[in-house]
Design a protein around this motif. Sequence first.
Motif, PDB file in Angstrom:
ATOM      1  N   ALA A  51     -24.584  13.972 -37.114  1.00 51.00           N
ATOM      2  CA  ALA A  51     -24.849  14.104 -35.680  1.00 51.00           C
ATOM      3  C   ALA A  51     -23.572  13.946 -34.867  1.00 51.00           C
ATOM      4  O   ALA A  51     -23.332  14.702 -33.913  1.00 51.00           O
ATOM      5  CB  ALA A  51     -25.880  13.064 -35.243  1.00 51.00           C
ATOM      6  N   GLY A  52     -22.746  12.975 -35.242  1.00 55.17           N
ATOM      7  CA  GLY A  52     -21.539  12.693 -34.458  1.00 55.17           C
ATOM      8  C   GLY A  52     -20.559  13.849 -34.425  1.00 55.17           C
ATOM      9  O   GLY A  52     -20.058  14.225 -33.365  1.00 55.17           O
ATOM     10  N   THR A  54     -21.215  16.975 -34.976  1.00 56.71           N
ATOM     11  CA  THR A  54     -21.822  18.091 -34.244  1.00 56.71           C
ATOM     12  C   THR A  54     -21.605  17.931 -32.750  1.00 56.71           C
ATOM     13  O   THR A  54     -21.204  18.891 -32.047  1.00 56.71           O
ATOM     14  CB  THR A  54     -23.330  18.172 -34.542  1.00 56.71           C
ATOM     15  OG1 THR A  54     -23.514  18.504 -35.918  1.00 56.71           O
ATOM     16  CG2 THR A  54     -23.996  19.240 -33.680  1.00 56.71           C
ATOM     17  N   VAL A  55     -21.843  16.743 -32.241  1.00 62.96           N
ATOM     18  CA  VAL A  55     -21.657  16.491 -30.807  1.00 62.96           C
ATOM     19  C   VAL A  55     -20.201  16.681 -30.408  1.00 62.96           C
ATOM     20  O   VAL A  55     -19.885  17.315 -29.390  1.00 62.96           O
ATOM     21  CB  VAL A  55     -22.132  15.063 -30.443  1.00 62.96           C
ATOM     22  CG1 VAL A  55     -21.804  14.745 -28.986  1.00 62.96           C
ATOM     23  CG2 VAL A  55     -23.636  14.935 -30.680  1.00 62.96           C
ATOM     24  N   CYS A  58     -19.283  20.433 -30.451  1.00 64.02           N
ATOM     25  CA  CYS A  58     -19.905  21.145 -29.327  1.00 64.02           C
ATOM     26  C   CYS A  58     -19.209  20.790 -28.020  1.00 64.02           C
ATOM     27  O   CYS A  58     -18.959  21.665 -27.173  1.00 64.02           O
ATOM     28  CB  CYS A  58     -21.390  20.804 -29.238  1.00 64.02           C
ATOM     29  SG  CYS A  58     -22.396  21.561 -30.526  1.00 64.02           S
ATOM     30  N   ALA A  59     -18.883  19.506 -27.846  1.00 63.13           N
ATOM     31  CA  ALA A  59     -18.207  19.082 -26.622  1.00 63.13           C
ATOM     32  C   ALA A  59     -16.820  19.709 -26.520  1.00 63.13           C
ATOM     33  O   ALA A  59     -16.389  20.130 -25.436  1.00 63.13           O
ATOM     34  CB  ALA A  59     -18.104  17.559 -26.593  1.00 63.13           C
ATOM     35  N   GLY A 142     -28.031  15.526 -33.561  1.00 56.79           N
ATOM     36  CA  GLY A 142     -26.863  16.345 -33.261  1.00 56.79           C
ATOM     37  C   GLY A 142     -27.182  17.451 -32.277  1.00 56.79           C
ATOM     38  O   GLY A 142     -26.375  17.774 -31.397  1.00 56.79           O
ATOM     39  N   TYR A 143     -28.372  18.029 -32.412  1.00 61.09           N
ATOM     40  CA  TYR A 143     -28.787  19.087 -31.477  1.00 61.09           C
ATOM     41  C   TYR A 143     -28.909  18.542 -30.052  1.00 61.09           C
ATOM     42  O   TYR A 143     -28.405  19.157 -29.102  1.00 61.09           O
ATOM     43  CB  TYR A 143     -30.117  19.680 -31.918  1.00 61.09           C
ATOM     44  CG  TYR A 143     -30.786  20.514 -30.848  1.00 61.09           C
ATOM     45  CD1 TYR A 143     -30.374  21.822 -30.610  1.00 61.09           C
ATOM     46  CD2 TYR A 143     -31.814  19.982 -30.065  1.00 61.09           C
ATOM     47  CE1 TYR A 143     -30.968  22.583 -29.613  1.00 61.09           C
ATOM     48  CE2 TYR A 143     -32.409  20.732 -29.075  1.00 61.09           C
ATOM     49  CZ  TYR A 143     -31.981  22.029 -28.847  1.00 61.09           C
ATOM     50  OH  TYR A 143     -32.566  22.776 -27.849  1.00 61.09           O
ATOM     51  N   GLY A 145     -27.501  15.902 -28.682  1.00 64.15           N
ATOM     52  CA  GLY A 145     -26.190  15.567 -28.118  1.00 64.15           C
ATOM     53  C   GLY A 145     -25.316  16.775 -27.902  1.00 64.15           C
ATOM     54  O   GLY A 145     -24.681  16.924 -26.848  1.00 64.15           O
ATOM     55  N   GLY A 146     -25.261  17.668 -28.887  1.00 62.87           N
ATOM     56  CA  GLY A 146     -24.404  18.841 -28.769  1.00 62.87           C
ATOM     57  C   GLY A 146     -24.900  19.831 -27.747  1.00 62.87           C
ATOM     58  O   GLY A 146     -24.110  20.424 -26.993  1.00 62.87           O
ATOM     59  N   ASN A 147     -26.213  20.005 -27.674  1.00 62.50           N
ATOM     60  CA  ASN A 147     -26.772  20.973 -26.736  1.00 62.50           C
ATOM     61  C   ASN A 147     -26.593  20.531 -25.282  1.00 62.50           C
ATOM     62  O   ASN A 147     -26.605  21.356 -24.368  1.00 62.50           O
ATOM     63  CB  ASN A 147     -28.255  21.199 -27.027  1.00 62.50           C
ATOM     64  CG  ASN A 147     -28.758  22.506 -26.459  1.00 62.50           C
ATOM     65  OD1 ASN A 147     -28.146  23.550 -26.644  1.00 62.50           O
ATOM     66  ND2 ASN A 147     -29.878  22.450 -25.751  1.00 62.50           N
ATOM     67  N   TYR A 148     -26.419  19.230 -25.076  1.00 65.12           N
ATOM     68  CA  TYR A 148     -26.139  18.735 -23.728  1.00 65.12           C
ATOM     69  C   TYR A 148     -24.857  19.365 -23.185  1.00 65.12           C
ATOM     70  O   TYR A 148     -24.816  19.833 -22.035  1.00 65.12           O
ATOM     71  CB  TYR A 148     -26.023  17.211 -23.750  1.00 65.12           C
ATOM     72  CG  TYR A 148     -25.429  16.636 -22.493  1.00 65.12           C
ATOM     73  CD1 TYR A 148     -26.182  16.515 -21.329  1.00 65.12           C
ATOM     74  CD2 TYR A 148     -24.094  16.215 -22.468  1.00 65.12           C
ATOM     75  CE1 TYR A 148     -25.625  15.994 -20.158  1.00 65.12           C
ATOM     76  CE2 TYR A 148     -23.536  15.692 -21.312  1.00 65.12           C
ATOM     77  CZ  TYR A 148     -24.301  15.582 -20.165  1.00 65.12           C
ATOM     78  OH  TYR A 148     -23.743  15.076 -19.019  1.00 65.12           O
TER      79      TYR A 148
END
Length: 272
Positions: A51-52, A54-55, A58-59, A142-143, A145-148
């Motif tokens: 998750a980390g 991925t975020v 994405c960021a 991850g979705y 957090g990343g999609n944010y």
Amino acid sequence: MTATAVSITHETDRAPVRVPGLVDVLRSEWIKLASVRSTWWTLGATVILGAGLTVILCAANAAWLAGGTADESPGSFITWGMMIAQICAVVLGALCVTSEYSTGMIQATFAAVPSRGTVMLAKSVLITTLMFVVGTATALLGYVGGNYFLSREGIGLPLAGDVLRSMYGSGLFLACIALLSVGVGFIARHTAGTITLVLAVILILGNMVMMVPGTVGDWLGKLMPGNAGQAISSPVPFNPELLSAWPGLAVLVAEVAVVLAIAWVLVRRRDA
């Protein structure tokens, strides 16, 4: 006469030996797995990496992806961390088996459960279920957090279609990779050897075979375990030449089944 009667009474009162069933063995395997800290450290690392990363990716790439010059899709990044989290699945699958061989506990396990196939089945079911649940939950974290960050740039991805499939697909991918390690663990019976061998196959050899020229190299790349299962865990794979989601998963499952079959034969024939 009295001694004979007492002997007969004792034989009659003796309780029959109960052979442990699958549920009993599953409970035992869960206790062994949950009672060591390495399990929880590995599961924690799975969430942090899966998750980390991925975020973070994405960021870091949201503005670039939204700028119109990117040659990649946002869908390629929304489960990116799961490619690294598979390392944790390899470690946990290996430790579930090889830690007992290194301590000698496997002899007690096989003595308590004469059916070695039941032991293999219990470990396989436990690891598969655990990694599917943790993998799916990790992908969802991850979705979110990343999609944010993607949504802030106007390129957010709805949780539907291929994106939704990639969430539970990530759980399926990690479950298969962990199960592959279980099979190799029963074959190698050595922690470092199992982890090294599986990681070399899915991370190193999987990329090296792509350098083989022609159609042979293309198919070798597609059929390697790490590459075959990659598409199921991503809405849009980075490599469009790989097998599509469900055919790729079918290939991975078949490869895992072959490894488990070999492990089952060896476990039955070899001494503990």
